[in-house]
Design a protein around this motif. Structure first.
Motif, mmCIF file in Angstrom:
data_model
loop_
_atom_site.group_PDB
_atom_site.id
_atom_site.type_symbol
_atom_site.label_atom_id
_atom_site.label_comp_id
_atom_site.label_asym_id
_atom_site.label_seq_id
_atom_site.Cartn_x
_atom_site.Cartn_y
_atom_site.Cartn_z
ATOM 1 N N CYS A 35 -7.012 -6.712 -5.059
ATOM 2 C CA CYS A 35 -5.802 -6.482 -4.255
ATOM 3 C C CYS A 35 -5.792 -5.053 -3.719
ATOM 4 C CB CYS A 35 -4.549 -6.757 -5.082
ATOM 5 S SG CYS A 35 -4.267 -8.501 -5.421
ATOM 6 N N SER A 36 -6.186 -4.100 -4.542
ATOM 7 C CA SER A 36 -6.272 -2.700 -4.104
ATOM 8 C C SER A 36 -7.322 -2.549 -3.003
ATOM 9 C CB SER A 36 -6.624 -1.793 -5.274
ATOM 10 O OG SER A 36 -5.610 -1.818 -6.233
ATOM 11 N N ARG A 39 -5.809 -3.888 0.253
ATOM 12 C CA ARG A 39 -4.817 -2.919 0.759
ATOM 13 C C ARG A 39 -5.523 -1.733 1.411
ATOM 14 N NH1 ARG A 39 -2.777 -1.668 -3.744
ATOM 15 N NH2 ARG A 39 -1.493 -3.528 -3.927
ATOM 16 N N LEU A 42 -7.261 -2.738 4.768
ATOM 17 C CA LEU A 42 -6.316 -2.841 5.881
ATOM 18 C C LEU A 42 -5.901 -1.460 6.381
ATOM 19 C CD1 LEU A 42 -4.090 -5.796 4.661
ATOM 20 C CD2 LEU A 42 -5.530 -5.775 6.696
ATOM 21 N N LYS A 43 -5.664 -0.557 5.461
ATOM 22 C CA LYS A 43 -5.238 0.783 5.838
ATOM 23 C C LYS A 43 -6.361 1.549 6.528
ATOM 24 C CE LYS A 43 -3.065 4.917 4.000
ATOM 25 N NZ LYS A 43 -2.567 5.588 2.820
ATOM 26 N N LYS A 48 -5.466 -6.193 11.171
ATOM 27 C CA LYS A 48 -4.312 -7.016 10.808
ATOM 28 C C LYS A 48 -4.733 -8.282 10.080
ATOM 29 C CE LYS A 48 -1.248 -4.359 12.614
ATOM 30 N NZ LYS A 48 -0.461 -3.534 11.737
ATOM 31 N N THR A 74 -0.510 -9.288 -1.042
ATOM 32 C CA THR A 74 -0.877 -7.888 -0.830
ATOM 33 C C THR A 74 -1.082 -7.596 0.650
ATOM 34 O OG1 THR A 74 -1.936 -7.783 -2.998
ATOM 35 C CG2 THR A 74 -2.600 -6.124 -1.390
ATOM 36 N N ALA A 75 -1.804 -8.491 1.338
ATOM 37 C CA ALA A 75 -2.057 -8.308 2.767
ATOM 38 C C ALA A 75 -0.751 -8.342 3.555
ATOM 39 C CB ALA A 75 -3.020 -9.376 3.275
ATOM 40 N N ARG A 76 0.138 -9.275 3.230
ATOM 41 C CA ARG A 76 1.428 -9.361 3.939
ATOM 42 C C ARG A 76 2.243 -8.099 3.747
ATOM 43 N NH1 ARG A 76 2.688 -14.115 7.130
ATOM 44 N NH2 ARG A 76 0.974 -15.482 6.604
ATOM 45 N N ARG A 77 2.262 -7.588 2.525
ATOM 46 C CA ARG A 77 3.011 -6.358 2.253
ATOM 47 C C ARG A 77 2.439 -5.171 3.012
ATOM 48 N NH1 ARG A 77 4.001 -6.989 -4.264
ATOM 49 N NH2 ARG A 77 5.750 -8.438 -4.080
ATOM 50 N N ALA A 78 1.141 -5.214 3.315
ATOM 51 C CA ALA A 78 0.489 -4.142 4.064
ATOM 52 C C ALA A 78 0.507 -4.405 5.568
ATOM 53 C CB ALA A 78 -0.949 -3.971 3.577
#
Length: 128
Positions: A35-36, A39, A42-43, A48, A74-78
């Motif tokens: 998950c990290s 995240r 994506l950053k 997207k 995790t992707a949605r939150r980011a």
């Protein structure tokens, strides 16, 4: 003034995508690290969409479902989303069974049927 048309859908084809390969079996201890990774990916890339290659994930089971659900969250939150590449044929059925919908690479987007649409009845048709 003239310009050339490009093939494809510009708004879809131009979306940047990041890729990650999931190799199984994945243990519960590895989920938070993955998950990290999503995240950070994506950053770092500004993408997207994260394409998850799940061909080597192993046989579909609840551990895989849990992993994919957490990665999607995790992707949605980011600000992104997950797209699956090369899933085992049973994985989409299992995801559907537990109520999770994922976009699969190479498959057209599935939409819900329109609501409140009635079929026209021709006069003289027998009642159903």
């Amino acid at each position: 003034m003239s310009y050339g048309l490009r093939a494809g859908l510009p708004h879809v084809d131009d979306m940047p995508a990041a890729e990650i390969v999931l190799v199984g079996p994945v243990t519960r201890d590895e989920v938070s690290g993955l998950c990290s990774d999503v995240r950070a990916l994506l950053k770092r890339t500004g993408a997207k969409v994260v394409i998850c290659d799940v061909a080597a994930l192993g046989p579909p089971g609840l551990t895989a479902v849990d992993l994919l659900a957490r990665l999607e969250l995790t992707a949605r939150r980011a600000g992104g989303r997950i797209r699956l590449r090369d899933p085992d044929p049973a994985l989409p059925a299992l995801l559907d069974l537990v109520g999770l919908r994922f976009e699969m690479e190479g498959q057209p987007e599935q939409r819900e049927p329109a609501r409140c649409v009635e079929e026209a009845v021709e006069t003289g048709d027998p009642p159903v």
